[in-house]
Design a protein around this motif. Structure first.
Motif, PDB file in Angstrom:
ATOM      1  N   UNK A  24      10.031  11.716 -10.583  1.00 39.13           N
ATOM      2  CA  UNK A  24       9.941  11.573  -9.291  1.00 39.13           C
ATOM      3  C   UNK A  24       9.978   9.906  -8.876  1.00 39.13           C
ATOM      4  N   UNK A  25       8.962   9.289  -9.820  1.00 39.38           N
ATOM      5  CA  UNK A  25       9.139   7.860  -9.545  1.00 39.38           C
ATOM      6  C   UNK A  25      10.341   7.202  -9.964  1.00 39.38           C
ATOM      7  N   UNK A  26      11.109   7.674 -10.826  1.00 39.92           N
ATOM      8  CA  UNK A  26      12.293   7.021 -11.110  1.00 39.92           C
ATOM      9  C   UNK A  26      13.232   7.236  -9.940  1.00 39.92           C
ATOM     10  N   UNK A  27      13.222   8.355  -9.549  1.00 42.58           N
ATOM     11  CA  UNK A  27      14.098   8.731  -8.467  1.00 42.58           C
ATOM     12  C   UNK A  27      13.860   7.840  -7.010  1.00 42.58           C
ATOM     13  N   UNK A  28      12.665   7.638  -6.795  1.00 41.84           N
ATOM     14  CA  UNK A  28      12.292   6.986  -5.621  1.00 41.84           C
ATOM     15  C   UNK A  28      12.436   5.308  -5.837  1.00 41.84           C
ATOM     16  N   UNK A  68       0.823  -1.141  -0.076  1.00 41.88           N
ATOM     17  CA  UNK A  68      -0.037  -0.064  -0.076  1.00 41.88           C
ATOM     18  C   UNK A  68       0.924   1.342  -0.047  1.00 41.88           C
ATOM     19  N   UNK A  69       1.923   1.201   0.679  1.00 42.96           N
ATOM     20  CA  UNK A  69       2.701   2.325   0.857  1.00 42.96           C
ATOM     21  C   UNK A  69       3.444   2.906  -0.438  1.00 42.96           C
ATOM     22  N   UNK A  70       4.082   1.832  -1.077  1.00 41.45           N
ATOM     23  CA  UNK A  70       4.829   2.245  -2.229  1.00 41.45           C
ATOM     24  C   UNK A  70       3.978   2.828  -3.382  1.00 41.45           C
ATOM     25  N   UNK A  71       2.852   2.265  -3.660  1.00 43.70           N
ATOM     26  CA  UNK A  71       2.147   2.938  -4.576  1.00 43.70           C
ATOM     27  C   UNK A  71       1.381   4.171  -3.923  1.00 43.70           C
ATOM     28  N   UNK A  72       1.070   4.147  -2.858  1.00 46.50           N
ATOM     29  CA  UNK A  72       0.594   5.609  -2.426  1.00 46.50           C
ATOM     30  C   UNK A  72       1.709   6.564  -2.489  1.00 46.50           C
ATOM     31  N   UNK A 123       6.109  -3.593  -7.171  1.00 43.43           N
ATOM     32  CA  UNK A 123       5.317  -2.448  -7.477  1.00 43.43           C
ATOM     33  C   UNK A 123       4.889  -2.539  -8.818  1.00 43.43           C
ATOM     34  N   UNK A 124       5.937  -2.754  -9.767  1.00 40.25           N
ATOM     35  CA  UNK A 124       5.521  -2.607 -11.261  1.00 40.25           C
ATOM     36  C   UNK A 124       4.582  -3.983 -11.752  1.00 40.25           C
ATOM     37  N   UNK A 125       4.892  -5.069 -10.990  1.00 39.93           N
ATOM     38  CA  UNK A 125       4.022  -6.274 -11.596  1.00 39.93           C
ATOM     39  C   UNK A 125       2.579  -6.184 -10.954  1.00 39.93           C
ATOM     40  N   UNK A 126       2.444  -5.727 -10.006  1.00 44.89           N
ATOM     41  CA  UNK A 126       1.093  -6.037  -9.151  1.00 44.89           C
ATOM     42  C   UNK A 126       0.697  -4.825  -8.227  1.00 44.89           C
ATOM     43  N   UNK A 127       1.586  -4.237  -7.248  1.00 44.60           N
ATOM     44  CA  UNK A 127       1.115  -3.310  -6.262  1.00 44.60           C
ATOM     45  C   UNK A 127       0.549  -2.048  -6.983  1.00 44.60           C
ATOM     46  N   UNK A 128       1.017  -1.488  -7.975  1.00 43.21           N
ATOM     47  CA  UNK A 128       0.372  -0.422  -8.436  1.00 43.21           C
ATOM     48  C   UNK A 128      -0.833  -0.480  -9.243  1.00 43.21           C
ATOM     49  N   UNK A 143      14.963  -1.753  -2.957  1.00 46.42           N
ATOM     50  CA  UNK A 143      15.738  -2.932  -3.571  1.00 46.42           C
ATOM     51  C   UNK A 143      14.841  -3.731  -4.936  1.00 46.42           C
ATOM     52  N   UNK A 144      15.879  -3.930  -5.716  1.00 46.41           N
ATOM     53  CA  UNK A 144      14.925  -4.620  -7.010  1.00 46.41           C
ATOM     54  C   UNK A 144      13.745  -5.355  -6.879  1.00 46.41           C
ATOM     55  N   UNK A 145      13.730  -6.474  -5.758  1.00 42.09           N
ATOM     56  CA  UNK A 145      12.636  -7.320  -5.844  1.00 42.09           C
ATOM     57  C   UNK A 145      11.415  -6.492  -5.368  1.00 42.09           C
ATOM     58  N   UNK A 146      11.397  -5.490  -4.520  1.00 43.24           N
ATOM     59  CA  UNK A 146      10.389  -4.651  -4.355  1.00 43.24           C
ATOM     60  C   UNK A 146       9.779  -3.827  -5.390  1.00 43.24           C
TER      61      UNK A 146
END
Length: 221
Positions: free
Chosen positions: A184-188, A171-175, A200-205, A193-196
């Motif tokens: 900004x997205x690229x910076x954050x 919830x936090x990362x897509x929030x 995010x890209x595959x499911x959380x967003x 870590x790459x697995x997170x």
């Protein structure tokens, strides 16, 4: 979210500014929602998102500042009166924000009076929060950038990361990144870590956008 932050040669304030952007984004939504809520405060608390999620992240952030960041800054600043006065102001602003959060909670729960105080409580909270964020960015963050060793900044970051944990990370990362610019997205994401990042890209967003009625991308996923 439990991977320790590795300090570099300087303090990286990217996450702080990204977090402030998220708070400001939701503050606009809070104010608009409260203004038209009437007797339906569920607009602020839809599912487990909305106000409750925003409030949780804000409290985690301010607690880490009060317990870790400001005490360490006081140690580093010694008897520099002007800078200590600014830290006093940061803590006083937190103290003013806390009861305003409680006032919104009380107004949401006040079914007997039709949640009549919700709009006023929300206006007061948003005004105080925005003033605090502006003050922190104007005076506190430049001081942190000049004075705080990167290792101490890493401890502050780790304290928040551990409070969020793996349970809230989806919830936090897509929030944090909702409605952010591509830059900004690229910076954050470069900080995580790459697995997170892959999760995010595959499911959380997409999951966040599907479930959170506050999301900029709600209904588009």
């Amino acid at each position: 979210m439990t991977t320790p932050h590795v300090p570099g040669d300087a303090v990286d304030l990217t996450m702080m500014y990204a977090f402030h952007d998220g708070l400001r984004r939701d503050a606009v939504t809070i104010a608009k929602s409260a203004a038209i809520t009437g007797d339906d405060p569920a607009r602020l608390t839809a599912t487990h998102f909305g106000w409750d999620l925003f409030k949780r992240f804000l409290i985690i952030h301010h607690t880490a500042e009060d317990d870790v960041l400001w005490p360490r800054m006081r140690e580093l600043l010694g008897d520099r009166a002007d800078d200590i006065e600014m830290l006093d102001a940061m803590e006083a602003e937190h103290d003013r924000i806390d009861p305003l959060i409680a006032a919104i909670d009380a107004a949401i729960a006040d079914e007997e009076n039709g949640h009549a105080n919700l709009a006023d409580a929300t206006d007061a909270f948003v005004t105080e929060l925005n003033a605090h964020l502006a003050h922190e960015e104007k005076d506190a963050l430049p001081l942190i950038d000049r004075e705080l060793p990167p290792a101490d900044w890493a401890k502050f970051a780790d304290g928040q990361r551990n409070q969020i944990g793996l349970g809230l990370a989806p919830r936090y990362v897509p929030w944090l990144l909702d409605g952010a610019t591509p830059e900004r997205i690229d910076q954050v994401l470069a900080i995580f870590p790459p697995p997170l990042v892959a999760q995010y890209r595959a499911a959380w967003k997409q999951q966040y956008a599907e479930l959170n009625p506050w999301s900029v991308d709600y209904g588009k996923a």
